[in-house]
Write an enzyme that holds these catalytic residues in place. Structure first.
Site, PDB file in Angstrom:
ATOM      1  N   GLN A  86       6.398  16.014 -31.076  1.00 26.68           N
ATOM      2  CA  GLN A  86       6.201  16.957 -30.129  1.00 26.68           C
ATOM      3  C   GLN A  86       4.860  17.260 -29.657  1.00 26.68           C
ATOM      4  O   GLN A  86       4.942  18.250 -28.633  1.00 26.68           O
ATOM      5  CB  GLN A  86       6.920  18.148 -30.872  1.00 26.68           C
ATOM      6  CG  GLN A  86       8.197  18.152 -31.524  1.00 26.68           C
ATOM      7  CD  GLN A  86       8.880  19.078 -32.493  1.00 26.68           C
ATOM      8  OE1 GLN A  86       9.221  20.109 -32.024  1.00 26.68           O
ATOM      9  NE2 GLN A  86       8.418  18.592 -33.741  1.00 26.68           N
ATOM     10  N   VAL A  88       1.567  16.928 -27.649  1.00 29.12           N
ATOM     11  CA  VAL A  88       1.109  16.442 -26.419  1.00 29.12           C
ATOM     12  C   VAL A  88      -0.402  15.816 -26.708  1.00 29.12           C
ATOM     13  O   VAL A  88      -0.917  15.436 -25.631  1.00 29.12           O
ATOM     14  CB  VAL A  88       1.058  17.728 -25.193  1.00 29.12           C
ATOM     15  CG1 VAL A  88       2.366  17.900 -24.907  1.00 29.12           C
ATOM     16  CG2 VAL A  88       0.203  18.919 -25.613  1.00 29.12           C
ATOM     17  N   HIS A 104       7.580  16.306 -25.650  1.00 34.35           N
ATOM     18  CA  HIS A 104       7.147  17.422 -24.804  1.00 34.35           C
ATOM     19  C   HIS A 104       6.011  16.859 -23.959  1.00 34.35           C
ATOM     20  O   HIS A 104       5.478  17.924 -23.379  1.00 34.35           O
ATOM     21  CB  HIS A 104       6.804  18.395 -25.538  1.00 34.35           C
ATOM     22  CG  HIS A 104       7.894  18.907 -26.521  1.00 34.35           C
ATOM     23  ND1 HIS A 104       7.698  19.533 -27.661  1.00 34.35           N
ATOM     24  CD2 HIS A 104       9.343  19.063 -26.520  1.00 34.35           C
ATOM     25  CE1 HIS A 104       8.927  20.157 -28.124  1.00 34.35           C
ATOM     26  NE2 HIS A 104       9.820  19.525 -27.202  1.00 34.35           N
ATOM     27  N   SER A 172       7.559  23.439 -37.571  1.00 38.61           N
ATOM     28  CA  SER A 172       8.365  24.746 -37.708  1.00 38.61           C
ATOM     29  C   SER A 172      10.112  24.344 -37.674  1.00 38.61           C
ATOM     30  O   SER A 172      10.848  25.216 -38.054  1.00 38.61           O
ATOM     31  CB  SER A 172       8.089  25.913 -36.998  1.00 38.61           C
ATOM     32  OG  SER A 172       8.215  25.617 -35.576  1.00 38.61           O
TER      33      SER A 172
END
Ligand code: OAD
Length: 232
Positions: A86, A88, A104, A172
């Site tokens: 996730q 970048v 992402h 999370s």
């Protein structure tokens, strides 16, 4: 060769010095998410958005992969390793991981605002307002903003469903659809979750939660798997 699929989040890069998103009262490097990481923000104030990502990108030139990223490269000696991140940042690539899928987007890239297939790697950290794609439209950061579709989610689901072992590190699991990937693993696949704040995942079978930091715990798990020790 057994396939290990690994889902990573901001936590794996925390020990490299990149702050996670949810560790500062909902602010991301002193900005509200709505002001810098949505399409509406881009329409309202592209200069602010570009500057925000320029600062994040600049930081990439100052940080290095940590022992967690490096251990995942080691794992490739014995397994077919696929990383779904996730993040970048480019710390998995810098460490040397061969197969990295960015859910992402990627900080080092920008793309056309009229044609999603026109994606460019920036030279250096700075994107400028007024930089255009070859079709003459403004370039935007190659980031999936909040509220936008996640084009890589289908291939990520397919990969996840083929995992013999699934490892989740430093996320999370708050942001969907990425957080839902864990429900695409086969029922027989062992799932490891390494995150100091990890919560129980209802409905995930064969789950082992390890509430420790990635930098020290990922290398231990990798050694365990490489030594062919039983998965408990
Ligand atoms: P979060 O900031 O939501 O969560 C970071 C997680 O990392 C938390 O669960 C921490 O407990 C954990 N963590 C912190 N330090 C760690 C360490 N040393 N080792 C292991 N874990 C540690 O980040 P993500 O879950 O990655 O989206 O956030 C998901 C998405 O929301 C991001 O990709 C981004 C974000 O806002 C977009 O930009 C679209």
């Amino acid at each position: 060769m057994q396939r290990i699929v690994i889902l990573t989040g901001a936590g794996i890069s925390a020990e490299s010095g990149i702050r996670t998103f949810r560790d500062s009262n909902g602010l991301w490097e002193e900005h509200r998410i709505e002001d810098v990481a949505t399409f509406e923000a881009w329409q309202r104030n592209p200069r602010l958005v570009i500057d925000f990502y320029n600062q994040r990108r600049k930081q990439l030139y100052e940080v290095k992969p940590n022992a967690g990223h490096k251990a995942l490269v080691e794992l490739e000696k014995a397994f077919d390793v696929r990383i779904i991140t996730q993040n970048v940042d480019d710390l998995h690539e810098k460490a040397g991981s061969k197969h990295v899928m960015h859910l992402h987007g990627e900080l080092k890239k920008v793309r056309s605002t009229v044609d999603d297939s026109l994606i460019y790697t920036l030279n250096g950290w700075e994107q400028k307002l007024g930089d255009l794609c070859e079709k003459g439209s403004q370039l935007r950061p190659h980031i999936v903003w909040f509220g936008e579709a996640v084009p890589m989610i289908e291939p990520a689901m397919a990969l996840t469903s083929e995992a013999d072992i699934f490892i989740v590190i430093g996320t999370s699991l708050n942001v969907y659809p990425a957080a839902g990937l864990v429900y695409h693993v086969k029922k027989t696949t062992p799932v490891f979750l390494i995150d100091p704040q990890a919560e129980m995942l209802a409905g995930v079978k064969n789950l082992k939660i390890i509430r420790e930091p990635a930098g020290t715990r990922v290398p231990k798990l990798v050694k365990h798997l490489m030594d062919g020790q039983p998965i408990v």
